[in-house]
Design a protein around this motif. Structure first.
Motif, PDB file in Angstrom:
ATOM      1  N   UNK A 146       1.928  -4.332  69.368  1.00 54.10           N
ATOM      2  CA  UNK A 146       2.170  -5.347  68.332  1.00 54.10           C
ATOM      3  C   UNK A 146       2.110  -4.687  66.953  1.00 54.10           C
ATOM      4  N   UNK A 147       2.913  -5.199  66.036  1.00 53.63           N
ATOM      5  CA  UNK A 147       2.865  -4.702  64.666  1.00 53.63           C
ATOM      6  C   UNK A 147       1.706  -5.363  63.920  1.00 53.63           C
ATOM      7  N   UNK A 148       1.006  -4.565  63.135  1.00 53.83           N
ATOM      8  CA  UNK A 148      -0.093  -5.087  62.326  1.00 53.83           C
ATOM      9  C   UNK A 148       0.264  -4.977  60.851  1.00 53.83           C
ATOM     10  N   UNK A 149      -0.072  -6.040  60.108  1.00 54.61           N
ATOM     11  CA  UNK A 149       0.267  -6.111  58.691  1.00 54.61           C
ATOM     12  C   UNK A 149      -1.002  -6.256  57.854  1.00 54.61           C
ATOM     13  N   UNK A 150      -0.985  -5.677  56.668  1.00 55.09           N
ATOM     14  CA  UNK A 150      -2.102  -5.872  55.737  1.00 55.09           C
ATOM     15  C   UNK A 150      -2.202  -7.352  55.409  1.00 55.09           C
ATOM     16  N   UNK A 151      -3.421  -7.845  55.281  1.00 56.89           N
ATOM     17  CA  UNK A 151      -3.574  -9.280  55.031  1.00 56.89           C
ATOM     18  C   UNK A 151      -3.169  -9.635  53.598  1.00 56.89           C
ATOM     19  N   UNK A 152      -2.953 -10.919  53.391  1.00 55.84           N
ATOM     20  CA  UNK A 152      -2.421 -11.417  52.121  1.00 55.84           C
ATOM     21  C   UNK A 152      -3.343 -11.103  50.945  1.00 55.84           C
ATOM     22  N   UNK A 153      -4.631 -11.108  51.207  1.00 61.05           N
ATOM     23  CA  UNK A 153      -5.585 -10.853  50.121  1.00 61.05           C
ATOM     24  C   UNK A 153      -5.374  -9.462  49.532  1.00 61.05           C
ATOM     25  N   UNK A 159       3.318   1.241  47.823  1.00 64.02           N
ATOM     26  CA  UNK A 159       4.065   1.713  48.994  1.00 64.02           C
ATOM     27  C   UNK A 159       4.559   0.553  49.852  1.00 64.02           C
ATOM     28  N   UNK A 160       3.736  -0.483  49.960  1.00 61.46           N
ATOM     29  CA  UNK A 160       4.134  -1.644  50.763  1.00 61.46           C
ATOM     30  C   UNK A 160       5.315  -2.368  50.126  1.00 61.46           C
ATOM     31  N   UNK A 161       5.236  -2.596  48.815  1.00 60.30           N
ATOM     32  CA  UNK A 161       6.337  -3.296  48.135  1.00 60.30           C
ATOM     33  C   UNK A 161       7.599  -2.437  48.104  1.00 60.30           C
ATOM     34  N   UNK A 162       7.417  -1.140  47.978  1.00 58.65           N
ATOM     35  CA  UNK A 162       8.566  -0.234  47.991  1.00 58.65           C
ATOM     36  C   UNK A 162       9.257  -0.261  49.352  1.00 58.65           C
ATOM     37  N   UNK A 163       8.455  -0.375  50.408  1.00 59.15           N
ATOM     38  CA  UNK A 163       9.001  -0.408  51.764  1.00 59.15           C
ATOM     39  C   UNK A 163       9.494  -1.800  52.147  1.00 59.15           C
ATOM     40  N   UNK A 193       7.649  -4.307  53.131  1.00 58.67           N
ATOM     41  CA  UNK A 193       6.904  -4.867  54.259  1.00 58.67           C
ATOM     42  C   UNK A 193       5.438  -4.462  54.160  1.00 58.67           C
ATOM     43  N   UNK A 194       4.561  -5.334  54.675  1.00 60.42           N
ATOM     44  CA  UNK A 194       3.126  -5.035  54.715  1.00 60.42           C
ATOM     45  C   UNK A 194       2.740  -4.405  56.049  1.00 60.42           C
ATOM     46  N   UNK A 236      -1.016 -10.508  62.234  1.00 61.49           N
ATOM     47  CA  UNK A 236       0.136 -10.277  63.106  1.00 61.49           C
ATOM     48  C   UNK A 236       1.433 -10.745  62.447  1.00 61.49           C
ATOM     49  N   UNK A 237       1.311 -11.326  61.248  1.00 57.72           N
ATOM     50  CA  UNK A 237       2.482 -11.846  60.553  1.00 57.72           C
ATOM     51  C   UNK A 237       2.713 -11.089  59.245  1.00 57.72           C
ATOM     52  N   UNK A 238       3.964 -11.031  58.853  1.00 59.11           N
ATOM     53  CA  UNK A 238       4.339 -10.385  57.597  1.00 59.11           C
ATOM     54  C   UNK A 238       3.737 -11.128  56.409  1.00 59.11           C
ATOM     55  N   UNK A 239       3.449 -10.400  55.350  1.00 56.60           N
ATOM     56  CA  UNK A 239       2.891 -10.985  54.130  1.00 56.60           C
ATOM     57  C   UNK A 239       3.896 -11.926  53.473  1.00 56.60           C
ATOM     58  N   UNK A 240       3.443 -13.124  53.131  1.00 59.44           N
ATOM     59  CA  UNK A 240       4.308 -14.095  52.463  1.00 59.44           C
ATOM     60  C   UNK A 240       4.715 -13.600  51.079  1.00 59.44           C
ATOM     61  N   UNK A 241       3.790 -12.941  50.387  1.00 59.94           N
ATOM     62  CA  UNK A 241       4.086 -12.449  49.034  1.00 59.94           C
ATOM     63  C   UNK A 241       5.213 -11.429  49.060  1.00 59.94           C
TER      64      UNK A 241
END
Length: 237
Positions: free
Chosen positions: A69-76, A138-142, A144-145, A206-211
Motif C-alpha cells: 500500500x502507498x503511504x502518504x504524509x498526513x495533512x498536518x 519536495x512533496x509539492x514539487x512532486x 504528491x504526499x 492511506x489517502x493523498x493529502x487534500x492540500x
C-alpha cells in the motif's frame, strides 16, 4: 442506616478508596501548593489525552493496511508552516557472532568482540533518526504526499531512550522526494536490522493529502514570473 438501609461492603470500600486518594491529593497540595499540584494534574490529563488521540490517528490505517500500500504524509505535516521535515526511523538489532565473522577485522579483534557480546540481549530497538528526510517542498514539487510503500508493521519495538513502544510502519521510501546524506549514530553492540525505514503509524495516511490535491493543478504564467525575477535581479545590482 442510609436511604437504602445498611451500607454494603462495596460502598464502604469505595469510601475508603476515596479517602485514600483524597489524602494523597491533600498531601500533594501541602507539599507543592495548590497551583503546582493543579499544574501536575493538568499535565497528566493532557498527556493521557494526547496518547489517546495519537492512538486514534494510528488506528485510522493500522487494521486495514496491506503490503505494498502507498503511504502518504498526513495533512498536518503538509500544511504545517514551520520548516519541520518528515523524519524516518531505523530498526536496529543486537550484533551476533555471525555479524562479527563477516566484519573486515583481524582475527584477534573478532575474537575479542565475540567474547564481549551480550548474548542475553535479544531486544530490537528503534533509532530516532535515519540518513534521509523529506521536505514539504519536495512533496509539492512532486505533486504528491506519497512518502513510501508499506512493507511491514511493528508494535513491539521501543524507541531508543524512551522506554515506550508505538505502532510502526516499515516502508520502502519514495526516492523521488527524499533528501539523503544525513548521519546516524548506531549504539555500540547494535547493527541495522534491515533495509526498511520506519514511521509512526499516526504520522501517515492511506489517502493523498487534500492540500496537495487542491493545489496540484494550479497553473502560473511562467513568462510573467521570469520577467518579475529578472526585474528583481536588476534592482539588486
Amino acid at each position: 442506616m442510609g436511604i437504602f438501609g445498611e451500607r454494603s461492603l462495596r460502598d464502604q470500600l469505595l469510601e475508603i478508596d476515596w479517602e485514600k486518594h483524597t489524602g494523597i491529593w491533600n498531601r500533594r497540595v501541602r507539599q507543592y501548593g495548590t497551583s503546582k499540584a493543579l499544574t501536575v494534574l493538568l499535565v497528566f490529563v493532557a498527556g493521557i489525552y494526547f496518547i489517546r488521540q495519537h492512538d486514534k490517528a494510528a488506528d485510522l490505517s493500522w487494521y486495514k493496511i496491506k503490503k505494498n500500500d502507498k503511504l502518504y504524509a498526513d495533512e498536518y505535516f503538509v500544511t504545517d508552516t514551520s520548516d519541520a521535515v518528515f523524519r524516518f526511523n531505523r530498526l536496529i538489532r543486537p550484533i551476533t557472532e555471525a555479524d562479527v565473522k563477516k566484519m573486515k577485522l583481524s582475527v584477534d579483534k573478532k575474537r575479542k568482540i565475540i567474547a564481549q557480546l551480550d548474548k542475553n540481549n535479544k531486544s530490537n530497538l528503534m533509532l530516532d533518526m535515519s540518513e534521509i528526510v523529506i521536505t514539504k517542498e519536495n512533496l509539492f514539487k512532486n505533486g504528491s504526499a506519497f512518502i513510501g510503500t508499506f512493507a511491514e508493521k511493528d508494535s513491539l519495538t521501543m524507541l531508543v531512550g524512551s522506554g515506550t513502544n508505538v505502532k510502526w510502519y516499515g516502508l520502502i521510501p519514495n526516492e523521488r522526494v527524499v533528501d539523503r546524506g544525513y548521519e546516524i549514530t548506531i549504539p555500540k553492540g547494535y547493527v541495522l536490522a534491515n533495509d526498511y525505514y520506519y514511521v509512526e503509524a499516526a504520522d501517515v495516511r492511506l489517502e493523498e493529502s487534500e492540500a496537495i490535491k487542491k493545489t496540484k493543478h494550479i497553473t502560473f504564467d511562467t513568462t510573467t514570473l521570469l520577467k518579475t525575477e529578472k526585474l528583481l535581479n536588476l534592482k539588486q545590482l
